[in-house]
Scaffold this motif. Structure first.
Motif, short mmCIF file in Angstrom:
data_model
loop_
_atom_site.label_atom_id
_atom_site.label_comp_id
_atom_site.label_asym_id
_atom_site.label_seq_id
_atom_site.Cartn_x
_atom_site.Cartn_y
_atom_site.Cartn_z
N ARG A 72 14.84 13.15 0.58
CA ARG A 72 14.45 12.14 1.30
C ARG A 72 15.78 12.28 2.47
O ARG A 72 17.36 12.88 2.12
N THR A 125 1.47 8.20 -0.96
CA THR A 125 2.34 7.57 -1.73
C THR A 125 2.01 6.20 -2.45
O THR A 125 1.12 5.78 -1.84
N ILE A 126 2.78 5.99 -3.28
CA ILE A 126 2.54 4.79 -4.93
C ILE A 126 2.25 3.41 -3.78
O ILE A 126 1.97 2.57 -4.27
N ASP A 127 3.22 3.65 -3.04
CA ASP A 127 3.33 1.86 -2.51
C ASP A 127 2.19 2.04 -1.56
O ASP A 127 1.68 0.72 -1.07
N MET A 169 7.27 -1.55 -8.12
CA MET A 169 7.62 -0.71 -7.07
C MET A 169 7.49 -1.64 -5.71
O MET A 169 5.54 -2.11 -5.60
N GLY A 170 8.06 -0.93 -4.73
CA GLY A 170 7.22 -1.73 -3.40
C GLY A 170 8.22 -2.11 -2.20
O GLY A 170 8.30 -3.37 -2.65
N ARG A 171 8.30 -1.59 -2.03
CA ARG A 171 10.02 -2.22 -0.78
C ARG A 171 9.55 -2.76 0.07
O ARG A 171 9.95 -3.80 0.08
N GLU A 222 9.38 -5.45 -5.91
CA GLU A 222 10.40 -4.88 -5.37
C GLU A 222 11.55 -5.52 -4.23
O GLU A 222 12.22 -6.21 -4.25
N ARG A 256 6.33 6.14 -11.05
CA ARG A 256 6.10 7.70 -10.01
C ARG A 256 6.11 8.57 -10.96
O ARG A 256 6.02 9.83 -10.21
O1 F6P Z 1 8.01 4.74 -1.38
C1 F6P Z 1 7.80 4.85 -2.87
C2 F6P Z 1 8.91 4.27 -3.16
O2 F6P Z 1 8.64 4.31 -4.95
C3 F6P Z 1 9.13 2.94 -3.26
O3 F6P Z 1 8.05 2.03 -4.40
C4 F6P Z 1 10.88 2.11 -3.28
O4 F6P Z 1 11.06 1.14 -2.88
C5 F6P Z 1 11.27 3.73 -3.24
O5 F6P Z 1 10.52 4.42 -3.36
C6 F6P Z 1 12.15 4.26 -4.28
O6 F6P Z 1 13.13 4.76 -3.46
P1 F6P Z 1 13.89 6.32 -4.37
O7 F6P Z 1 13.30 7.31 -5.42
O8 F6P Z 1 14.66 7.26 -3.06
O9 F6P Z 1 14.67 5.37 -4.79
#
Ligand code: F6P
Length: 323
Positions: A72, A125-127, A169-171, A222, A256
């Motif tokens: 990121r 993306t897994i989301d 997951m799933g922001r 999440e 992931r």
């Molecule tokens: O965007 C994919 C994701 O796995 C989201 O579901 C999760 O909120 C985020 O990435 C977590 O990000 P990181 O791996 O940077 O903590």
């Protein structure tokens, strides 16, 4: 065109390697050189690029993660960071870039494209919250991982007549929670898109026991206002009145890290191949995704301007099926 680059960015997703492999091999087939950018936009800004041959991407189609690495990169959100990235591309004589990733990554791809760099995005993306692809790379495998956990938790929940809270997951998007809740036979699903009162969750669990169920499974995203931590705290605070013994399992990044299943390998391969095909035809500034069963391009300007909606009818279906 003589030389292109490929990068993976944002959260890794099972199938990214299959996409890299497809970009490299179909790019080589066009007669181009294909370079890999390591660690996403961070590596692009740092000029961390390596040439990739057909053998360099051998034996990776079955591996989770990304052999190129991902990151990121807040620096890429700045004008200075993007200018530096363009400079690095020019220094390496790269004429076009394939960017494999989700929302943040495709926003970066759009910005690069606006600055004159030929770019094709690959939906990953897994989301599953990216506009321009009904399903993205990694979703299917992540769902399978969540389901395996839910199935196992249901077994022990039934043995003890317990309730379990499982956070997936799933922001910002409840897709994984909703779909794993439906496919895993959950008693309740809590997602960011639907405001859920913890009292309703408690009532659903109580009703399930009264109907003779031996377990109570709640799948929580999440990003929901009451995620696992919030719900667990609420249930603890009101324990005496609610009368529940609630166990919590947070799946987190476990979802992931899996090896991609057949669906993700094939989707990623088709999307990677489509990306180089579009570049060969002089088409860029687009994202390739799966729409109505076909691999289709969507302008990146549209991708960044739109949110993919969650089918809320499925929320109702999840409730009915919990009977
Ligand atoms: O965007 C994919 C994701 O796995 C989201 O579901 C999760 O909120 C985020 O990435 C977590 O990000 P990181 O791996 O940077 O903590």
């Amino acid at each position: 065109m003589e030389r292109i680059a490929v990068l993976t960015s944002g959260g890794d997703a099972p199938g990214m390697n299959a996409a890299i492999r497809a970009v490299v091999r179909t790019g080589l087939d066009q007669g181009w050189e294909v370079w890999g950018v390591r660690h996403g936009y961070t590596g692009l800004i740092a000029g961390d690029l390596i040439p990739l041959g057909a053998r360099d991407v051998g034996g990776i189609i079955q591996q989770g993660g990304t052999v190129l690495g991902s990151a990121r990169c807040p620096e890429f959100e700045t004008e200075a960071g993007r200018m530096m990235a363009l400079r690095m591309l020019a220094e390496h004589d790269i004429e076009a870039v394939v960017i494999i990733g989700g929302n943040g990554s495709q926003a970066g791809a759009h910005a690069l494209s606006q600055m004159g760099c030929p770019v094709v995005g690959v939906a990953s993306t897994i989301d599953n919250d990216l506009y321009g692809s009904e399903i993205t790379i990694g979703v299917d495998t992540a769902l399978d991982i969540a389901l395996e956990a839910i199935d196992r938790l249901k077994v022990t929940a039934s043995s003890h007549h317990r309730a379990f809270l499982i956070e997936v997951m799933g922001r910002e998007c409840g897709y994984l929670a909703l779909m794993s809740g439906i496919a895993g036979g959950a008693e309740a699903v809590v997602i960011p898109e639907v405001e859920t009162d913890p009292e309703v969750v408690a009532a659903d669990l109580r009703a399930a026991y009264e109907r003779g169920k031996a377990h109570g499974i709640v799948v929580v995203a999440e990003g929901a206002r009451y995620n696992a931590e919030g719900l667990a705290a609420y249930f603890q605070e009101h324990h005496e009145r609610l009368g529940f013994d609630l166990r919590v399992t947070t799946l987190g990044h476990v979802q992931r890290g899996g090896a991609p299943g057949a669906f993700d390998r094939l989707l990623a391969t088709r999307l990677g191949a489509a990306a180089t095909r579009h570049l060969a035809q002089g088409e860029h500034g687009i994202l390739v995704g799966l729409l109505k069963g076909e691999i289709k391009p969507t302008p990146l300007s549209e991708v960044v301007a739109n949110k993919k909606p969650l089918d809320l009818e499925l929320v109702q279906l999840a409730r009915v099926l919990a009977e």
